[in-house]
Design an enzyme around this catalytic site. Structure first.
Site, PDB file in Angstrom:
ATOM      1  N   LYS A  12     -54.030  -8.115   0.435  1.00  0.00           N
ATOM      2  CA  LYS A  12     -54.795  -7.010   1.242  1.00  0.00           C
ATOM      3  C   LYS A  12     -53.950  -6.554   2.626  1.00  0.00           C
ATOM      4  CE  LYS A  12     -59.682  -8.159  -0.381  1.00  0.00           C
ATOM      5  NZ  LYS A  12     -60.889  -8.271   0.355  1.00  0.00           N
ATOM      6  N   TYR A  52     -63.890  -0.723  -6.098  1.00  0.00           N
ATOM      7  CA  TYR A  52     -65.053  -1.547  -5.669  1.00  0.00           C
ATOM      8  C   TYR A  52     -66.429  -0.805  -5.931  1.00  0.00           C
ATOM      9  CZ  TYR A  52     -62.454  -4.762  -2.619  1.00  0.00           C
ATOM     10  OH  TYR A  52     -61.588  -5.892  -2.317  1.00  0.00           O
ATOM     11  N   ASN A 115     -59.922 -10.429   4.674  1.00  0.00           N
ATOM     12  CA  ASN A 115     -59.768 -11.891   4.094  1.00  0.00           C
ATOM     13  C   ASN A 115     -58.526 -11.996   3.429  1.00  0.00           C
ATOM     14  OD1 ASN A 115     -60.746 -10.472   2.072  1.00  0.00           O
ATOM     15  ND2 ASN A 115     -62.780 -11.416   1.967  1.00  0.00           N
ATOM     16  N   HIS A 118     -57.872 -10.487  -2.634  1.00  0.00           N
ATOM     17  CA  HIS A 118     -58.807 -10.363  -3.720  1.00  0.00           C
ATOM     18  C   HIS A 118     -58.373 -11.065  -4.918  1.00  0.00           C
ATOM     19  CE1 HIS A 118     -61.592  -8.188  -6.418  1.00  0.00           C
ATOM     20  NE2 HIS A 118     -60.504  -7.894  -7.337  1.00  0.00           N
ATOM     21  N   GLU A 129     -59.908  -4.887 -14.255  1.00  0.00           N
ATOM     22  CA  GLU A 129     -59.079  -4.712 -12.841  1.00  0.00           C
ATOM     23  C   GLU A 129     -57.655  -4.558 -13.123  1.00  0.00           C
ATOM     24  OE1 GLU A 129     -60.294  -7.814 -10.175  1.00  0.00           O
ATOM     25  OE2 GLU A 129     -62.240  -6.916  -9.810  1.00  0.00           O
TER      26      GLU A 129
HETATM   27  P1  IDP Z   1     -64.841 -11.698  -3.134  1.00  0.00           P
HETATM   28  O1  IDP Z   1     -63.624 -10.994  -2.420  1.00  0.00           O
HETATM   29  O2  IDP Z   1     -64.828 -13.047  -2.371  1.00  0.00           O
HETATM   30  O3  IDP Z   1     -65.028 -11.455  -4.460  1.00  0.00           O
HETATM   31  P2  IDP Z   1     -67.168  -9.853  -3.027  1.00  0.00           P
HETATM   32  O4  IDP Z   1     -68.646 -10.334  -2.528  1.00  0.00           O
HETATM   33  O5  IDP Z   1     -66.815  -9.332  -4.043  1.00  0.00           O
HETATM   34  O6  IDP Z   1     -66.239 -10.925  -2.243  1.00  0.00           O
HETATM   35  O7  IDP Z   1     -66.640  -8.544  -1.546  1.00  0.00           O
HETATM   36  C1  IDP Z   1     -65.636  -7.715  -1.848  1.00  0.00           C
HETATM   37  C2  IDP Z   1     -65.152  -7.676  -0.700  1.00  0.00           C
HETATM   38  O8  IDP Z   1     -66.005  -7.219   0.244  1.00  0.00           O
HETATM   39  C3  IDP Z   1     -64.627  -9.155   0.294  1.00  0.00           C
HETATM   40  O9  IDP Z   1     -63.732  -9.764  -0.215  1.00  0.00           O
HETATM   41  C4  IDP Z   1     -64.668  -8.836   1.714  1.00  0.00           C
HETATM   42  O10 IDP Z   1     -63.625  -8.269   2.047  1.00  0.00           O
HETATM   43  C5  IDP Z   1     -65.848  -7.612   1.536  1.00  0.00           C
HETATM   44  N1  IDP Z   1     -67.065  -8.190   2.169  1.00  0.00           N
HETATM   45  C6  IDP Z   1     -67.968  -9.099   1.425  1.00  0.00           C
HETATM   46  N2  IDP Z   1     -69.124  -9.235   2.208  1.00  0.00           N
HETATM   47  C7  IDP Z   1     -68.945  -8.593   3.234  1.00  0.00           C
HETATM   48  C8  IDP Z   1     -69.658  -8.436   4.447  1.00  0.00           C
HETATM   49  O11 IDP Z   1     -71.067  -9.132   4.469  1.00  0.00           O
HETATM   50  N3  IDP Z   1     -69.509  -7.582   5.478  1.00  0.00           N
HETATM   51  C9  IDP Z   1     -68.113  -7.222   5.350  1.00  0.00           C
HETATM   52  N4  IDP Z   1     -67.247  -7.151   4.388  1.00  0.00           N
HETATM   53  C10 IDP Z   1     -67.856  -7.822   3.173  1.00  0.00           C
HETATM   54 MG    MG Z   2     -65.394  -9.962  -5.655  1.00  0.00          MG
END
Ligand code: IDP
Ligand code: MG
Length: 136
Positions: A12, A52, A115, A118, A129
């Protein structure tokens, strides 16, 4: 039984911005992932919104799509035995604060939104994807 899978990985913007892409690619290779395809691109917000779409009702959806389109990303197809789950384990928890030692998000993640990586969450979504980014 052999279960060779492919999964989609994205390095990312927060990680590419810090020039961590080569280091993160080395981690994947050291864990026996083969990088079948890769490209460094910057996507439009409209493309991030499509990617997304599953999160479109979430309060963080708009910020998430703005963020993913905010700078260059590295998109890769990774191959390995049980690649989908292996990649999710190597990435660590969504929130770097909860990620275990030895995971990419623990090592490089800045916050729940920044983070660093992905990874597809199922074999079915991995196919969708991979097609999204690499369909000719
Ligand atoms: P993942 O990336 O671990 O699969 P997902 O739940 O699919 O997590 O969420 C996609 C992305 O959305 C996450 O990687 C993160 O960057 C962002 N995200 C998820 N939950 C939150 C939140 O509560 N606040 C802000 N960003 C979030
Ligand atoms: Mg996810």
């Amino acid at each position: 039984m052999s279960n060779l899978e492919q999964t989609l990985s994205i390095i990312k913007p927060d990680a590419v911005e810090r020039n961590l892409d080569d280091e993160i690619k080395e981690i994947f290779k050291s864990k026996d992932f083969i990088i079948l395809k890769e490209k460094k691109i910057q996507i439009e917000k409209s493309e991030a919104e499509k990617f997304y779409k599953v999160h479109e009702t979430k309060p963080f959806y708009n910020d998430l799509c703005t963020y993913l389109s905010s700078g260059p990303i590295v998109v890769m197809v990774l191959e390995k035995e049980n690649a989908v789950l292996a990649n999710r384990k190597l990435m660590g928890a969504t929130n770097p604060k909860d990620a275990e030692d030895g995971t990419i998000r623990k090592k490089y993640g800045i916050s729940i939104d920044k983070n660093s990586v992905h990874g597809s969450d199922s074999v079915e979504n991995a196919k969708i994807e991979i097609d999204f980014f690499f369909k000719d």
